[in-house]
Write a protein that holds these residues in place. Structure first.
Motif, short mmCIF file in Angstrom:
data_model
loop_
_atom_site.label_atom_id
_atom_site.label_comp_id
_atom_site.label_asym_id
_atom_site.label_seq_id
_atom_site.Cartn_x
_atom_site.Cartn_y
_atom_site.Cartn_z
N TYR A 70 19.81 37.41 51.22
CA TYR A 70 19.39 38.19 50.09
C TYR A 70 19.75 39.81 50.43
O TYR A 70 20.34 40.49 49.63
N ASN A 71 19.71 39.97 51.69
CA ASN A 71 20.31 41.24 52.13
C ASN A 71 21.49 41.60 52.12
O ASN A 71 22.18 42.55 52.32
N LEU A 72 22.42 40.28 52.45
CA LEU A 72 23.86 40.55 52.47
C LEU A 72 24.37 40.43 51.01
O LEU A 72 25.94 40.52 50.85
N LYS A 73 23.80 40.23 50.01
CA LYS A 73 24.34 39.95 48.65
C LYS A 73 25.30 40.84 47.99
O LYS A 73 26.09 40.73 47.21
N TRP A 74 24.90 42.14 48.59
CA TRP A 74 25.88 43.47 48.00
C TRP A 74 27.50 42.92 48.31
O TRP A 74 28.34 43.58 47.93
N LEU A 75 27.66 42.23 49.57
CA LEU A 75 28.79 41.85 50.17
C LEU A 75 30.00 41.16 49.11
O LEU A 75 31.09 41.23 49.03
N TRP A 76 29.15 40.40 48.24
CA TRP A 76 29.86 39.41 47.26
C TRP A 76 29.51 39.82 46.10
O TRP A 76 30.01 39.29 44.87
N ALA A 77 28.69 40.78 45.67
CA ALA A 77 28.08 41.30 44.38
C ALA A 77 29.29 41.57 43.41
O ALA A 77 29.54 41.29 42.16
N TRP A 78 30.49 42.07 44.01
CA TRP A 78 31.70 42.68 43.45
C TRP A 78 32.22 41.57 42.51
O TRP A 78 33.01 41.65 41.15
N VAL A 79 32.18 40.28 43.10
CA VAL A 79 32.74 39.09 42.42
C VAL A 79 32.26 38.92 41.13
O VAL A 79 32.89 38.68 39.88
N VAL A 80 30.81 39.23 40.98
CA VAL A 80 30.07 39.15 39.60
C VAL A 80 30.55 40.11 38.49
O VAL A 80 30.62 39.87 37.46
N ASP A 81 30.87 41.17 39.34
CA ASP A 81 31.19 42.35 38.25
C ASP A 81 32.86 42.12 37.98
O ASP A 81 33.01 42.38 36.96
N GLY A 82 33.73 41.65 38.88
CA GLY A 82 34.98 41.78 38.54
C GLY A 82 35.90 40.44 38.42
O GLY A 82 36.89 40.56 37.95
N VAL A 83 35.15 39.28 38.53
CA VAL A 83 35.96 38.06 38.62
C VAL A 83 35.34 37.34 37.13
O VAL A 83 34.23 37.15 37.03
#
Length: 445
Positions: A70-83
């Motif tokens: 949960y604390n590392l989720k920011w590493l792939w959150a950009w995928v949800v915004d941009g893909v």
């Protein structure tokens, strides 16, 4: 929804209740249900399962490291915004990701149901991490959908409804798991709890894309990936006082996280039964938390962001003392009820006010990425300390001193927020959120 009709029936409700009946806060309730269940299934529920299987304390508390996903989720959150997803993407960016990750979350929970901790702790750890990864990604989408659905005037109420939902989901999943496990075993319990991923998927299908969703500037080639990853971070750290705000986010919840993730160990050592835990920790705590959420919503509306957040931080710090008292008292249902009641009321208040503050920090172009960074940072230090030292620390100093220590550890977060208030950083966040609202077209429900 027809605004004339809705205004008519809402006008007959008490003014304090009326905002909770709007479509965006109600959606936040159902989103919260799906957010809370996966967390509960790798938190206190898994702790109870492992403890009842005879796993030692050090191994049990080490499983809290699964929360680091949960604390590392920011590493792939950009995928949800941009893909943009193929096929499903036609339903909208947020809706398509809600459906995909909802299905994956259900699959991960079923997988955790099928492993046997007594046969293989490693397989159980991997399964727990997969639930954490799916649940964390679901949180990314759910938080983005919630923030983009709520207008700034609805942040307090919407955060409260989200916390109501989160508590309902986590408590219902935890209680259902305990009841089914006592009768049919843990495998059936976890499989049944997979259904809690469905409410958020239903929200996306019924309401569609959030009204306030803003697509980031589109770039092509390698710059598209670079921009998706870096732009949300750069926007945040260019703000005045960003480093101080981030330090507060990192430190404010350490004591609370350390305490909360060890409660079930205390209950087991005080020889509470599953039924007593279900009645007091799950049942009584549930209603206390709902009361706290309502108080938090009222505090945020009447006192504003600064004072409501500061008061909630002090209350959450003091709530840890109640468990030091329970540990000193021993097995007592009244003492358990009092400790659980105070802690859940304080957590409910803080859940509304602090989440509303964190939501206001997000730029609508990067909602998923920035809220993922903020929410992940909010508990990472406490989770690392819990997973690496909490079990051994309890064995060395005992529960009473441990909970006294968690109370002291909460003080720096309170001091930091006071400094932020004095420096005008909280006022700037509130003004920016309201300024964005002024440029948006009002929505009727």
């Amino acid at each position: 929804m027809n605004s004339t009709v809705s205004t008519g029936w809402r006008s007959r409700l008490p003014a304090a209740i009326r905002p909770y009946t709007e479509s965006a806060p109600i959606a936040a309730l159902f989103l919260g249900i799906s957010s809370g269940a996966p967390y509960a299934l790798i938190a206190s529920t898994l702790t109870t399962r492992l403890a009842q299987d005879g796993i030692n304390k050090r191994a049990v508390t080490a499983f809290t490291l699964a929360f680091l996903v949960y604390n590392l989720k920011w590493l792939w959150a950009w995928v949800v915004d941009g893909v943009r997803l193929p096929l499903l993407g036609r339903l909208g960016q947020r809706v398509s990701w809600l459906l995909l990750i909802g299905v994956l979350t259900m699959a991960a929970i079923v997988n955790l149901a099928l492993v046997d901790p007594k046969a293989s702790l490693m397989a159980t750890a991997v399964a727990a991490i997969l639930v954490g990864a799916a649940g964390a990604t679901y949180d990314i989408v759910i938080d983005a959908y919630r923030i983009e659905s709520l207008e700034p005037r609805q942040l307090g109420v919407g955060s409260g409804m989200s916390q109501y939902g989160w508590r309902i989901g986590s408590v219902a999943a935890g209680a259902l798991a305990l009841v089914i496990a006592a009768r049919l075993g843990w495998q059936a319990a976890y499989i049944a709890c997979a259904i809690f991923a469905l409410p958020a998927m239903a929200v996306g299908l019924v309401l569609g894309e959030p009204a306030r969703h803003r697509d980031p500037i589109i770039r092509r080639g390698i710059s598209a990936v670079t921009d998706s990853v870096l732009a949300p971070l750069l926007e945040f750290f260019r703000r005045r006082g960003a480093a101080l705000v981030l330090l507060f986010i990192l430190l404010h919840k350490i004591g609370d996280t350390l305490a909360n993730l060890t409660f079930r160990l205390l209950f087991e050592d005080l020889h509470y039964t599953n039924d007593e835990i279900a009645i007091y920790d799950v049942g009584f705590g549930f209603w206390a938390y709902l009361i706290g959420i309502f108080i938090g919503g009222a505090m945020y509306s009447r006192l504003g962001m600064k004072r409501s957040v500061l008061i909630s931080l002090v209350l959450m710090m003091l709530s840890n003392l109640s468990f030091a008292g329970l540990a000193a008292t021993g097995h007592s249902n009244w003492a358990m009820a009092g400790a659980i009641g105070f802690e859940n009321i304080a957590s409910g208040i803080g859940g509304v006010t602090v989440v509303a503050y964190f939501s206001a920090l997000c730029d609508l172009r990067y909602t998923a990425s920035q809220y993922a960074l903020i929410s992940a940072a909010a508990s990472i230090v406490g989770r690392v300390l819990t997973g690496t030292t909490a079990g051994g620390l309890i064995e060395r100093v005992g529960y009473v001193n441990f909970y006294l220590l968690t109370t002291l550890i909460a003080v720096p977060g309170i001091v930091l927020f006071w400094i932020m208030i004095r420096g005008g950083f909280v006022d700037e966040v509130e003004a920016t959120a309201n300024g964005k609202a002024a440029t948006e077209k009002p929505r009727t429900d």
